[in-house]
Design a protein around this motif. Sequence first.
Motif, short mmCIF file in Angstrom:
data_model
loop_
_atom_site.label_atom_id
_atom_site.label_comp_id
_atom_site.label_asym_id
_atom_site.label_seq_id
_atom_site.Cartn_x
_atom_site.Cartn_y
_atom_site.Cartn_z
N GLU A 416 0.82 -1.21 0.00
CA GLU A 416 0.00 0.00 0.00
C GLU A 416 0.85 1.26 0.00
O GLU A 416 0.52 2.25 -0.65
CB GLU A 416 -0.93 0.00 1.23
CG GLU A 416 -2.00 -1.07 1.21
CD GLU A 416 -3.09 -0.76 0.19
OE1 GLU A 416 -3.11 0.37 -0.33
OE2 GLU A 416 -3.91 -1.65 -0.09
N HIS A 417 1.95 1.23 0.73
CA HIS A 417 2.81 2.40 0.82
C HIS A 417 3.39 2.75 -0.55
O HIS A 417 3.36 3.90 -0.99
CB HIS A 417 3.94 2.16 1.82
CG HIS A 417 4.91 3.29 1.93
ND1 HIS A 417 4.59 4.49 2.55
CD2 HIS A 417 6.20 3.42 1.48
CE1 HIS A 417 5.63 5.30 2.47
NE2 HIS A 417 6.62 4.68 1.84
N TYR A 418 3.89 1.75 -1.25
CA TYR A 418 4.46 1.98 -2.58
C TYR A 418 3.37 2.41 -3.56
O TYR A 418 3.58 3.30 -4.40
CB TYR A 418 5.14 0.70 -3.07
CG TYR A 418 5.86 0.86 -4.40
CD1 TYR A 418 7.18 1.28 -4.45
CD2 TYR A 418 5.22 0.58 -5.61
CE1 TYR A 418 7.84 1.42 -5.66
CE2 TYR A 418 5.86 0.72 -6.82
CZ TYR A 418 7.18 1.14 -6.85
OH TYR A 418 7.83 1.28 -8.05
N PRO A 423 1.69 6.67 -9.39
CA PRO A 423 0.41 6.77 -10.11
C PRO A 423 0.09 5.46 -10.83
O PRO A 423 0.97 4.78 -11.34
CB PRO A 423 0.66 7.91 -11.11
CG PRO A 423 1.81 8.69 -10.54
CD PRO A 423 2.65 7.70 -9.81
N ASP A 424 -1.19 5.12 -10.88
CA ASP A 424 -1.71 3.94 -11.59
C ASP A 424 -1.38 2.62 -10.90
O ASP A 424 -1.78 1.55 -11.39
CB ASP A 424 -1.20 3.87 -13.04
CG ASP A 424 -1.55 5.11 -13.84
OD1 ASP A 424 -2.70 5.57 -13.72
OD2 ASP A 424 -0.67 5.61 -14.57
N ALA A 425 -0.66 2.66 -9.79
CA ALA A 425 -0.30 1.42 -9.10
C ALA A 425 -1.33 1.09 -8.04
O ALA A 425 -1.88 1.97 -7.37
CB ALA A 425 1.08 1.53 -8.46
N ILE A 474 -0.94 0.33 -23.82
CA ILE A 474 -1.17 -1.12 -23.70
C ILE A 474 -1.02 -1.57 -22.25
O ILE A 474 -1.84 -2.33 -21.73
CB ILE A 474 -0.21 -1.88 -24.62
CG1 ILE A 474 -0.55 -1.60 -26.09
CG2 ILE A 474 -0.26 -3.38 -24.34
CD1 ILE A 474 0.45 -2.19 -27.08
N VAL A 475 0.03 -1.11 -21.59
CA VAL A 475 0.29 -1.52 -20.21
C VAL A 475 -0.86 -1.09 -19.30
O VAL A 475 -1.34 -1.87 -18.46
CB VAL A 475 1.63 -0.95 -19.72
CG1 VAL A 475 1.80 -1.19 -18.22
CG2 VAL A 475 2.78 -1.59 -20.48
N LYS A 476 -1.35 0.14 -19.47
CA LYS A 476 -2.46 0.61 -18.65
C LYS A 476 -3.73 -0.18 -18.93
O LYS A 476 -4.53 -0.44 -18.02
CB LYS A 476 -2.70 2.10 -18.89
CG LYS A 476 -1.68 3.01 -18.23
CD LYS A 476 -2.05 4.47 -18.41
CE LYS A 476 -1.09 5.38 -17.67
NZ LYS A 476 -1.46 6.82 -17.82
N SER A 477 -3.95 -0.55 -20.20
CA SER A 477 -5.15 -1.32 -20.53
C SER A 477 -5.13 -2.69 -19.86
O SER A 477 -6.18 -3.31 -19.67
CB SER A 477 -5.27 -1.49 -22.05
OG SER A 477 -4.31 -2.39 -22.56
N MET A 478 -3.95 -3.16 -19.50
CA MET A 478 -3.81 -4.45 -18.82
C MET A 478 -3.81 -4.30 -17.30
O MET A 478 -3.61 -5.28 -16.57
CB MET A 478 -2.52 -5.14 -19.27
CG MET A 478 -2.50 -5.50 -20.74
SD MET A 478 -0.88 -6.13 -21.27
CE MET A 478 -0.73 -7.56 -20.20
N GLY A 479 -4.03 -3.06 -16.82
CA GLY A 479 -4.06 -2.82 -15.38
C GLY A 479 -2.69 -2.64 -14.76
O GLY A 479 -2.55 -2.68 -13.54
#
Length: 648
Positions: A416-418, A423-425, A474-479
Amino acid sequence: MRKTKSDNLLQQTEQALHNSEERLQSILSSIDEVVWAASPDGRRIQYINSAVEQIWGLPVADFYVNAWPMTKLIHAEDRARVAASFCVLTAGGNFDAEYRIVRPDGEIRWIHDRGRRVVSGDGQGDTLTGIAADVTRRKQSEEQLREQAALLDQTQEAIIVNDLTGQILFWNRGAANLYGWRAEEVIGTSLAGQAFRDEASHTAAAQILFSHGIWKGELRQYTKDGQEIIVEGHWTLINDAEGKPKSVLIVNHDITEKKKIESQFLRAQRLESIGTLASGIAHDLNNVLTPITMALQILQMRFTDENSQRMLEVLRQSAERGGEMVKQVLAFTKGIEGQKIALQPTCFIKEILKVLRETLPRNITVRQSLPPDIGAISGDATQLHQVLMNLCVNARDAMPDGGVLTIEAANAVIDEHYARMVPDATAGPYVMITVSDTGAGIPEHIKDKIFDPFFTTKETGKGTGLGLSTVIGIVKSMGGFINVYSEAGQGARFKIYLPLLETTQAAATVATPTILPRGNGELILVVDDEAGIRDIAKTTLETFGYRVLTAEDGTAAVALYAAHPGEVQAVLTDMMMPFLDGAATIRALRKLDPQVSIIASTGLSEGMRAEDAETLGTSLTLAKPYTAETLLKALAFTLQQKAVGATS
């Protein structure tokens, strides 16, 4: 009494003096300035000429009677300042002041008044004398110039005036904001060597200016800190009263951002054109690949020796990759998401490593670190292939003199800290894929821009600026998300985090034998304008127990169907054909036989919409290129559905 000679001389002297006074009075009356004389204390006017009537608006007599109306008519805001200056005069100094007067009619005029003490030679005391001039027009002009200068300072355009040698005479605030130099730094100097480094363009512009008196165009220039800008210039040659050139008025407007936007717009248009072109040729490309993919499965069944199987498998993978690449291009241009399946990252990373070792320059060493316990992820294999290839190509370009390219994979857990810091993590388990190089690195000031669409540091024609924007999309579309670590001259490291599939088994990469469905002599009508597809479809279906009729267009298909009433069990038709396209062909066949079973095939990535398929009554839609297995299973399903419908 008889006049003596001395009396005559005295009379002549007095007459000459009288004549001289008259001439002086005539001269004083004809000039526009006010000539005055006052007592040493300044309280009494001893002389004043008639010009005072025109300027002050009072008769001359009033100045003698009222002692000093010149002071009384001074504007209230200027009176104290003028009085202080006049005290200097009465004390023996000089008087020089500009002030306003308010005439009896209310008009305000500006006066420039100068005076000094004159020592009398006859012993009758000193006199204060002076000249007062009306400078209202000059003050109005100066005020107008100040207002104009203020207006010029408000404009965003850089307004510059140069003499004919290039020395700067005027430099407004807009120029200071644009170029970074303050007016006091550049007035009287030339910036030709600093701001105007493109000598050829400026020389050409100057030649046009001096030939035609005006020049308009775009120039590349530089600011004080060395930043390149693009300006739209409007230069005008200014002439003096005799019509000879005396200076150059330059109005430069910064269009750097405008040009960037135009460039991005043009790139976007090119991308849109690529999408349109890709849609147009996708059908033809897939028509080329379809007979290859169908024929390969037949060949694999006929040639069972190890060498043939190995070569045919390579051909199959290449054909499938070609089809996926066509789909991926369309997916990128049209924003269509890829199909997500469970994948084992190690498998496609090894495939990419094989390609890299065969294609990268020999001065680049490729290294890997792929532990055996890497988890599975969910994604589109072709898209992930594109992500890694884009990063590896960038790494290659960053190492023109050679270096080391490393691809690593590892399981990672984000807490959770990281996750709050990135962003987006989100917290949870991930597969981390790292692509690193020992190249030029990424300067700090552009790190935030590298994922922007169309941003590129490569030369014109060598980069579109879409590679990294595609990667992050692409990476964001995969979560997932990406972290970048780099310093100028210290290489770059891209860490890709993709969510781990803990309970899903990754898709197998080794083909397993498949039992393909066979027919029982059913008659199938194959309709396609591509001869290769017709032939391979006919061969495939006949190999697996079907009888086949083929037609090259919709018109021939309708004729054949009509010639075999009740015999044709199913129709496989292309949707894009000349003369009579697929939709029209299906409608025509429906009129002959409302119960006809139809499978549609299309080379476009979006295929047919569900409502179109429902309207036309097709049972299935095959996306080209399709394999023999896909065709046979689709046909078996269609015939089974038809049989169920006939018995119900």
